[in-house]
Design a protein around this motif. Structure first.
Motif, PDB file in Angstrom:
ATOM      1  N   ALA A   1      51.288  36.128  31.757  1.00 24.65           N
ATOM      2  CA  ALA A   1      50.569  37.221  31.101  1.00 24.65           C
ATOM      3  C   ALA A   1      50.532  38.466  31.990  1.00 24.65           C
ATOM      4  O   ALA A   1      50.562  38.376  33.221  1.00 24.65           O
ATOM      5  CB  ALA A   1      49.153  36.782  30.755  1.00 24.65           C
ATOM      6  N   ASN A   2      50.431  39.625  31.342  1.00 26.75           N
ATOM      7  CA  ASN A   2      50.398  40.898  32.059  1.00 26.75           C
ATOM      8  C   ASN A   2      49.092  41.053  32.839  1.00 26.75           C
ATOM      9  O   ASN A   2      48.018  40.709  32.350  1.00 26.75           O
ATOM     10  CB  ASN A   2      50.491  42.075  31.066  1.00 26.75           C
ATOM     11  CG  ASN A   2      51.692  41.955  30.158  1.00 26.75           C
ATOM     12  OD1 ASN A   2      52.724  41.425  30.537  1.00 26.75           O
ATOM     13  ND2 ASN A   2      51.557  42.463  28.943  1.00 26.75           N
ATOM     14  N   ASP A   3      49.195  41.606  34.043  1.00 25.04           N
ATOM     15  CA  ASP A   3      48.022  42.025  34.814  1.00 25.04           C
ATOM     16  C   ASP A   3      46.995  40.914  34.981  1.00 25.04           C
ATOM     17  O   ASP A   3      45.786  41.171  35.046  1.00 25.04           O
ATOM     18  CB  ASP A   3      47.347  43.240  34.153  1.00 25.04           C
ATOM     19  CG  ASP A   3      48.299  44.414  33.979  1.00 25.04           C
ATOM     20  OD1 ASP A   3      49.111  44.641  34.901  1.00 25.04           O
ATOM     21  OD2 ASP A   3      48.241  45.084  32.937  1.00 25.04           O
ATOM     22  N   VAL A   4      47.456  39.666  35.083  1.00 26.71           N
ATOM     23  CA  VAL A   4      46.501  38.560  35.119  1.00 26.71           C
ATOM     24  C   VAL A   4      45.620  38.603  36.373  1.00 26.71           C
ATOM     25  O   VAL A   4      44.424  38.306  36.322  1.00 26.71           O
ATOM     26  CB  VAL A   4      47.238  37.211  34.967  1.00 26.71           C
ATOM     27  CG1 VAL A   4      48.162  36.940  36.143  1.00 26.71           C
ATOM     28  CG2 VAL A   4      46.257  36.083  34.770  1.00 26.71           C
ATOM     29  N   LEU A   5      46.175  39.037  37.499  1.00 24.42           N
ATOM     30  CA  LEU A   5      45.363  39.123  38.712  1.00 24.42           C
ATOM     31  C   LEU A   5      44.360  40.263  38.639  1.00 24.42           C
ATOM     32  O   LEU A   5      43.232  40.151  39.141  1.00 24.42           O
ATOM     33  CB  LEU A   5      46.261  39.268  39.951  1.00 24.42           C
ATOM     34  CG  LEU A   5      46.927  37.972  40.430  1.00 24.42           C
ATOM     35  CD1 LEU A   5      47.913  38.257  41.557  1.00 24.42           C
ATOM     36  CD2 LEU A   5      45.880  36.962  40.892  1.00 24.42           C
ATOM     37  N   GLU A   6      44.743  41.350  38.001  1.00 18.48           N
ATOM     38  CA  GLU A   6      43.794  42.460  37.832  1.00 18.48           C
ATOM     39  C   GLU A   6      42.633  42.042  36.938  1.00 18.48           C
ATOM     40  O   GLU A   6      41.472  42.394  37.189  1.00 18.48           O
ATOM     41  CB  GLU A   6      44.510  43.678  37.232  1.00 18.48           C
ATOM     42  CG  GLU A   6      45.530  44.316  38.153  1.00 18.48           C
ATOM     43  CD  GLU A   6      44.922  44.713  39.504  1.00 18.48           C
ATOM     44  OE1 GLU A   6      43.843  45.341  39.494  1.00 18.48           O
ATOM     45  OE2 GLU A   6      45.518  44.375  40.543  1.00 18.48           O
ATOM     46  N   ILE A   7      42.934  41.276  35.905  1.00 18.17           N
ATOM     47  CA  ILE A   7      41.881  40.782  35.018  1.00 18.17           C
ATOM     48  C   ILE A   7      40.972  39.827  35.783  1.00 18.17           C
ATOM     49  O   ILE A   7      39.740  39.844  35.630  1.00 18.17           O
ATOM     50  CB  ILE A   7      42.498  40.098  33.788  1.00 18.17           C
ATOM     51  CG1 ILE A   7      43.267  41.128  32.951  1.00 18.17           C
ATOM     52  CG2 ILE A   7      41.424  39.418  32.934  1.00 18.17           C
ATOM     53  CD1 ILE A   7      44.138  40.524  31.872  1.00 18.17           C
ATOM     54  N   ALA A   8      41.565  39.007  36.646  1.00 22.35           N
ATOM     55  CA  ALA A   8      40.771  38.090  37.460  1.00 22.35           C
ATOM     56  C   ALA A   8      39.860  38.851  38.423  1.00 22.35           C
ATOM     57  O   ALA A   8      38.721  38.445  38.685  1.00 22.35           O
ATOM     58  CB  ALA A   8      41.692  37.140  38.226  1.00 22.35           C
ATOM     59  N   LYS A   9      40.355  39.955  38.967  1.00 22.83           N
ATOM     60  CA  LYS A   9      39.526  40.768  39.869  1.00 22.83           C
ATOM     61  C   LYS A   9      38.322  41.355  39.134  1.00 22.83           C
ATOM     62  O   LYS A   9      37.215  41.429  39.682  1.00 22.83           O
ATOM     63  CB  LYS A   9      40.370  41.884  40.496  1.00 22.83           C
ATOM     64  CG  LYS A   9      41.374  41.387  41.528  1.00 22.83           C
ATOM     65  CD  LYS A   9      42.272  42.525  42.031  1.00 22.83           C
ATOM     66  CE  LYS A   9      43.339  42.002  42.987  1.00 22.83           C
ATOM     67  NZ  LYS A   9      44.270  43.080  43.418  1.00 22.83           N
ATOM     68  N   GLU A  10      38.536  41.774  37.892  1.00 19.54           N
ATOM     69  CA  GLU A  10      37.416  42.284  37.097  1.00 19.54           C
ATOM     70  C   GLU A  10      36.412  41.175  36.811  1.00 19.54           C
ATOM     71  O   GLU A  10      35.191  41.401  36.821  1.00 19.54           O
ATOM     72  CB  GLU A  10      37.930  42.888  35.791  1.00 19.54           C
ATOM     73  CG  GLU A  10      38.714  44.173  35.967  1.00 19.54           C
ATOM     74  CD  GLU A  10      37.893  45.262  36.676  1.00 19.54           C
ATOM     75  OE1 GLU A  10      36.728  45.481  36.282  1.00 19.54           O
ATOM     76  OE2 GLU A  10      38.429  45.866  37.629  1.00 19.54           O
ATOM     77  N   ALA A  11      36.919  39.976  36.558  1.00 17.93           N
ATOM     78  CA  ALA A  11      36.029  38.832  36.338  1.00 17.93           C
ATOM     79  C   ALA A  11      35.231  38.514  37.589  1.00 17.93           C
ATOM     80  O   ALA A  11      34.044  38.152  37.525  1.00 17.93           O
ATOM     81  CB  ALA A  11      36.845  37.613  35.906  1.00 17.93           C
ATOM     82  N   GLU A  12      35.864  38.686  38.747  1.00 20.12           N
ATOM     83  CA  GLU A  12      35.169  38.450  40.023  1.00 20.12           C
ATOM     84  C   GLU A  12      34.048  39.473  40.217  1.00 20.12           C
ATOM     85  O   GLU A  12      32.934  39.129  40.643  1.00 20.12           O
ATOM     86  CB  GLU A  12      36.173  38.539  41.170  1.00 20.12           C
ATOM     87  CG  GLU A  12      35.554  38.292  42.536  1.00 20.12           C
ATOM     88  CD  GLU A  12      36.594  38.265  43.630  1.00 20.12           C
ATOM     89  OE1 GLU A  12      36.225  37.958  44.767  1.00 20.12           O
ATOM     90  OE2 GLU A  12      37.782  38.554  43.349  1.00 20.12           O
ATOM     91  N   LYS A  13      34.311  40.726  39.867  1.00 20.60           N
ATOM     92  CA  LYS A  13      33.280  41.761  39.999  1.00 20.60           C
ATOM     93  C   LYS A  13      32.077  41.447  39.121  1.00 20.60           C
ATOM     94  O   LYS A  13      30.928  41.690  39.515  1.00 20.60           O
ATOM     95  CB  LYS A  13      33.867  43.123  39.620  1.00 20.60           C
ATOM     96  CG  LYS A  13      34.892  43.664  40.614  1.00 20.60           C
ATOM     97  CD  LYS A  13      35.492  44.973  40.108  1.00 20.60           C
ATOM     98  CE  LYS A  13      36.591  45.479  41.031  1.00 20.60           C
ATOM     99  NZ  LYS A  13      37.237  46.712  40.505  1.00 20.60           N
TER     100      LYS A  13
END
Length: 475
Positions: A55-67
């Motif tokens: 999936a696209n930008d999966v790590l960026e989405i995970a970073k938002e989830a971490e925040k």
């Protein structure tokens, strides 16, 4: 948030519920969980070919989830947990190619209802998984993204049509995911790889954003996972009408914390036939072992028969109905396309003779008799235990089998699963045995219409008693 390095390798075999709790309590971060699964995909997917698109930008989405965790936001029950989805289920701005060169490069604008609901629960779409062309066969192989191998034995299939999904979860590339089921396709692959899956009552989970849509009355979408509690959790998020799928039910949404039991002690029947076709002795022994396990904790269980399944062979009924309804969709999809873009199963489907109107009407009436037979059965019993498949996972490309001394073609592998599609009943596939070759053997727990809570409860009891808990393929 930093996790202990010693736990890194353990993350990819945790179930989704455990991962959600680890994230919620700040013992690991969504980024660490996603990275662990991405690393696992990099390590083992080249041998298995279960994952077809990250999936696209999966790590960026995970970073938002971490925040969100750090801020103390209200978290969904799957917050930060990665999930995967079969590549026939639409994912917004992410390739959804349906296992065919005809749909190569196809990128939907919107998520399917099921994917949107998993995201709303906090899940992070990690990847799309392999399938047969048009989701139509018991092996996951196609001209576009190739063949998926079983992580327990790479020379064998993980099943179809949700075989990429089952292989990904079994091999630790995903903790939980979404598959679809026309006749076998979430339960069979789960059985061939030793994971769990749920085909709910027809219409409980909307099919909006899934292709093919016909024959809509037989198609189901269902969760595939590593534990029964994950099936309950994901089903609680997926169930309910969406206002777009006319078949989706408007009954109250399922609550994973309220597994409603019958007002009287449970009564469970079991059978491996007749009415399902031949079954291997090892599979029958596994069904009996599950029955004996339930009896050991005081559950009433007895061997049963369902006369309606003996009168009308559900697989034959299904074939006469769905061929008539599915062929037009296949013709439309392949119209004007090159022969090189169409694989063997679509060609086979298009070459089959149309069902005559008399046969179609007779099959419709037989389907109603099968439903009536199950309705009569569930007047007395709360659940039914059967086999999922008549044999463990088979070698790639096998088209005929000798089962219990009888020669049958590959379509007969659906003998115990397709009755639930004809009747629209819910069923769970879960492991309870191992073949002499070390392959998983699953059982099927069947419930009455809208009785998912009952079969989830029975499955939770069996999960605690299963001799196969915690087994994973070695990779």
């Amino acid at each position: 948030m930093e996790m202990q390095q010693s736990k890194t390798d353990e993350l990819f075999y945790q179930d989704a519920s455990a991962l959600a709790e680890l994230i919620r309590t700040k013992k690991v971060s969504p980024v660490e969980v996603v990275k662990a699964h991405l690393n696992r995909i990099e390590d083992v997917n080249p041998k298995i070919n279960a994952i077809v698109t990250i999936a696209n930008d999966v790590l960026e989405i995970a970073k938002e989830a971490e925040k969100a965790v750090i801020r103390g936001d209200e978290l969904g029950p799957l917050h930060g947990v990665p999930f995967t989805a079969k590549d026939s289920i639409d994912s917004a701005k992410i390739l959804t190619q349906r296992g065919s060169p005809i749909f190569k490069g196809r990128v939907p604008d919107n998520d399917a209802t099921a994917i949107a609901r998993m995201k709303k629960a906090g899940g992070i779409l990690l990847a799309k998984t392999n399938l047969p062309e048009f989701s139509y066969w018991i092996e996951s192989d196609n001209l576009l993204t190739g063949k998926t191998n079983n992580p327990w034995d790479l020379t064998r299939t993980p099943g179809g049509s949700s075989g990429g999904e089952s292989a990904a979860i079994a091999a630790g590339m995903s903790p939980i995911g979404l598959g679809t089921d026309l006749a076998i396709s979430v339960r069979g692959p789960a059985a061939q790889t030793g994971i769990v899956s749920l085909k709910a009552t027809h219409g409980r989970i909307p099919m909006t954003g899934v292709w093919p849509r016909v024959p809509h009355r037989f198609w189901h979408l269902g969760p595939m996972a590593r534990s029964i509690r994950d099936l309950a959790l994901s089903f609680s998020q997926l169930a309910g009408a969406d206002g777009l799928d006319s078949f989706s039910s408007s009954v109250p949404r399922f609550d994973k914390n309220v597994w409603q039991l019958p007002y009287r002690p449970l009564r469970v029947g079991w059978m491996t036939g007749p009415g399902f076709g031949p079954v291997d002795a090892e599979v029958t022994a596994t069904v009996k072992a599950a029955v004996e396990a339930l009896q050991s904790i005081g559950i009433f269980v007895e061997q049963v028969g369902i006369p309606a399944l003996e009168r009308d062979f559900a697989l034959d009924v299904f074939n006469r109905l769905h061929i008539m309804e599915m062929k037009p969709a296949f013709r439309q999809a392949t119209a004007g396309r090159s022969e090189n873009e169409i694989y063997k199963m679509a060609k086979t489907m298009l070459s089959l003779p149309d069902t005559s109107m008399n046969d179609f009407i007779d099959a419709e009436q037989a389907a109603e008799r099968i439903k009536d037979g199950y309705a009569q059965y569930f007047q007395k019993y709360d659940a039914l235990i059967t086999q999922v498949l008549p044999i463990p996972a088979h070698k790639h490309g096998v088209e005929e089998f000798i089962i219990d001394g009888q020669k049958v073609d590959a379509i007969y592998l659906q003998g115990a699963t397709v009755p639930l599609n004809v009747a629209g009943l819910p069923g769970i596939s879960m492991r309870f045995g191992t073949s002499k070759e070390g392959l998983p053997i699953n059982i099927q727990i069947v419930g009455s219409w809208f009785a998912e809570s009952t079969i989830l409860y029975v499955a939770s009891l069996l999960e605690k008693l299963s001799p196969t808990q915690g087994l994973h393929p070695s990779f």
